[in-house]
Design an enzyme around this catalytic site. Sequence first.
Site, mmCIF file in Angstrom:
data_model
loop_
_atom_site.group_PDB
_atom_site.id
_atom_site.type_symbol
_atom_site.label_atom_id
_atom_site.label_comp_id
_atom_site.label_asym_id
_atom_site.label_seq_id
_atom_site.Cartn_x
_atom_site.Cartn_y
_atom_site.Cartn_z
ATOM 1 C CG HIS A 59 -1.191 -6.775 -0.925
ATOM 2 N ND1 HIS A 59 -0.635 -6.053 -0.495
ATOM 3 C CD2 HIS A 59 -2.792 -7.091 -0.487
ATOM 4 C CE1 HIS A 59 -1.236 -5.099 -0.040
ATOM 5 N NE2 HIS A 59 -2.611 -5.407 0.458
ATOM 6 C CG ASP B 209 -2.989 -0.009 -2.815
ATOM 7 O OD1 ASP B 209 -4.310 -0.418 -3.123
ATOM 8 O OD2 ASP B 209 -3.329 -0.078 -1.885
ATOM 9 C CG HIS B 210 -1.947 -3.893 -3.521
ATOM 10 N ND1 HIS B 210 -3.020 -4.601 -2.967
ATOM 11 C CD2 HIS B 210 -1.711 -2.502 -2.518
ATOM 12 C CE1 HIS B 210 -3.118 -3.864 -2.342
ATOM 13 N NE2 HIS B 210 -2.449 -2.964 -1.557
ATOM 14 C CB THR C 33 -1.432 -0.212 0.962
ATOM 15 O OG1 THR C 33 -2.267 -1.221 0.917
ATOM 16 C CG2 THR C 33 -1.693 1.362 1.392
HETATM 17 P P1 AMP Z 1 -1.625 -3.222 3.913
HETATM 18 O O1 AMP Z 1 -2.502 -4.025 2.693
HETATM 19 O O2 AMP Z 1 -0.480 -4.089 4.804
HETATM 20 O O3 AMP Z 1 -0.436 -2.659 2.319
HETATM 21 O O4 AMP Z 1 -1.680 -1.898 4.087
HETATM 22 C C1 AMP Z 1 -3.183 -0.995 3.640
HETATM 23 C C2 AMP Z 1 -3.844 0.059 5.497
HETATM 24 O O5 AMP Z 1 -2.897 0.665 5.423
HETATM 25 C C3 AMP Z 1 -5.620 -0.333 4.947
HETATM 26 O O6 AMP Z 1 -6.112 -0.898 5.818
HETATM 27 C C4 AMP Z 1 -4.901 1.082 5.953
HETATM 28 O O7 AMP Z 1 -5.335 0.907 7.654
HETATM 29 C C5 AMP Z 1 -3.158 1.864 5.438
HETATM 30 N N1 AMP Z 1 -3.332 3.081 6.007
HETATM 31 C C6 AMP Z 1 -3.704 3.558 4.466
HETATM 32 N N2 AMP Z 1 -3.397 4.907 4.584
HETATM 33 C C7 AMP Z 1 -3.002 5.215 6.064
HETATM 34 C C8 AMP Z 1 -2.425 5.726 6.181
HETATM 35 N N3 AMP Z 1 -2.064 7.808 6.068
HETATM 36 N N4 AMP Z 1 -1.643 6.512 7.440
HETATM 37 C C9 AMP Z 1 -2.607 5.063 8.410
HETATM 38 N N5 AMP Z 1 -2.891 3.660 7.676
HETATM 39 C C10 AMP Z 1 -2.862 3.634 6.141
HETATM 40 ZN ZN ZN Z 2 -3.325 -1.493 -0.347
HETATM 41 ZN ZN ZN Z 3 -3.704 -4.558 1.764
#
Ligand code: AMP
Ligand code: ZN
Ligand code: ZN
Length: 412
Positions: free
Chosen positions: A348, A246-247, A78
């Site tokens: 992912h 994003d993906h 992300t």
């Molecule tokens: P991931 O799936 O582990 O790559 O990350 C996804 C998560 O990033 C989402 O579920 C959000 O909780 C978190 N996220 C997205 N934007 C932000 C942000 N600006 N600050 C903190 N967490 C975020």
């Molecule tokens: Zn993501």
């Molecule tokens: Zn994720």
Amino acid sequence: MRELERIRGMIIYLLSFIVLVFSACNRQAKLSEPYVVMLSMDGFRWDYTDKFPTPNFDKIAGMGIKAKSLQPGFPTKTFPNHYAIATGLYPDHNGIVMNNFYAPDLDAYYSISDRDAVENPAFYKGEPIWVTAEKQGITSASCFWVGSEAPVMGIQPSYWKKYNQKLPFTQRIDTVIYWLKLPLNKRPRLITWYFHEPDGKGHKLGPDNPKLGKTIVYLDSLLGVFMKKVEKLPNSGEINIIVTSDHGMCETSSTRWVNLSDYLDKDWFKVIEGGNPNYNFFAKADAYETINEALKKVPHVHTWKREKVPERLHYGTSPREGDFVLVADSGYVVSWKDTPPPFTGGAHGYDNRNTDMHAIFYAYGPAFKKNYIQPTFENVDIYPLICKILHLNPAKTDGNLVNVEGMLKVNP
Ligand code: AMP
Ligand code: ZN
Ligand code: ZN
């Protein structure tokens, strides 16, 4: 003599006519000040719109453009990718090399759940699109786009919000509409905003689970609500809407699991960062060769010395990525004996060549062609695309307008 005066009169008349036409054109150019409003729906895989009913996405495809898919940068996580979209730089070059990482240059750790880190500009490299805009006199706003919470290069969007996942999607829509209704001298012409779904549900259920359809249908209906609200704005004809992600997401299974503790000893490492399915390893000096040999024996993963990561992944030049890079083969889960395997439905982070990792790109508005299918392109090309639409001078990036300008009308 009379004839001469008549010709002179005609020339003066013609000249004033030309001046009039020119100033009218100029006024027209000044009046048409384009807007770009870009929404990211986290983890929205490129083919969800084929798997589930999404009338509003389909409507955009007809009114504007739809990309076959959007290729994220590696790792397909992300934070690296939202910031790649913002800066036009691969994660390797934009500073955000993983959702969590150690930065030897700062002797500091970054993690998406650490507010101080997320708001610390020292971690972020490149020039986010809102900085480019603000520097060149265009007001910008952001509702939760990665990087917007830190004053990168000393600049933040004129309007921004601290991340609050609990803020309902409907209120995020209303926030964006509120910004678009501000008086002209306060109104942002670049807005980036974010939904954390369908990533959450994709992890939980897996991308192949029919139950995911409920979330996709809901997100599509929210998109419809937003489009209707934009349509009602007096200047809707100037607004370009982008919906991207994003993906993607890949189905996982408890039968595809590698326990890294069977092959590696955590004591060999100075720092272990990342998480399934990606790891960046910093070796203790005397363990470098041991690790190098041990990594070769781990099944169902790809590992490289950092400098040896294949060029096509555009990864491996940043010291923030450690000494060794590991990524599980698509669909495999990696974990340690002291951390339970995350046998959720989906994950992912995998190789971005796997189309399961590909994201979406839909857009419509005055700058975009209608009913146009754009071939797959890389998300670093979005930055130069937005610069072109907003008449901004772009910073130097990894993206290239040539790859995406086919989506744009020749004379919008
Ligand atoms: P991931 O799936 O582990 O790559 O990350 C996804 C998560 O990033 C989402 O579920 C959000 O909780 C978190 N996220 C997205 N934007 C932000 C942000 N600006 N600050 C903190 N967490 C975020
Ligand atoms: Zn993501
Ligand atoms: Zn994720």
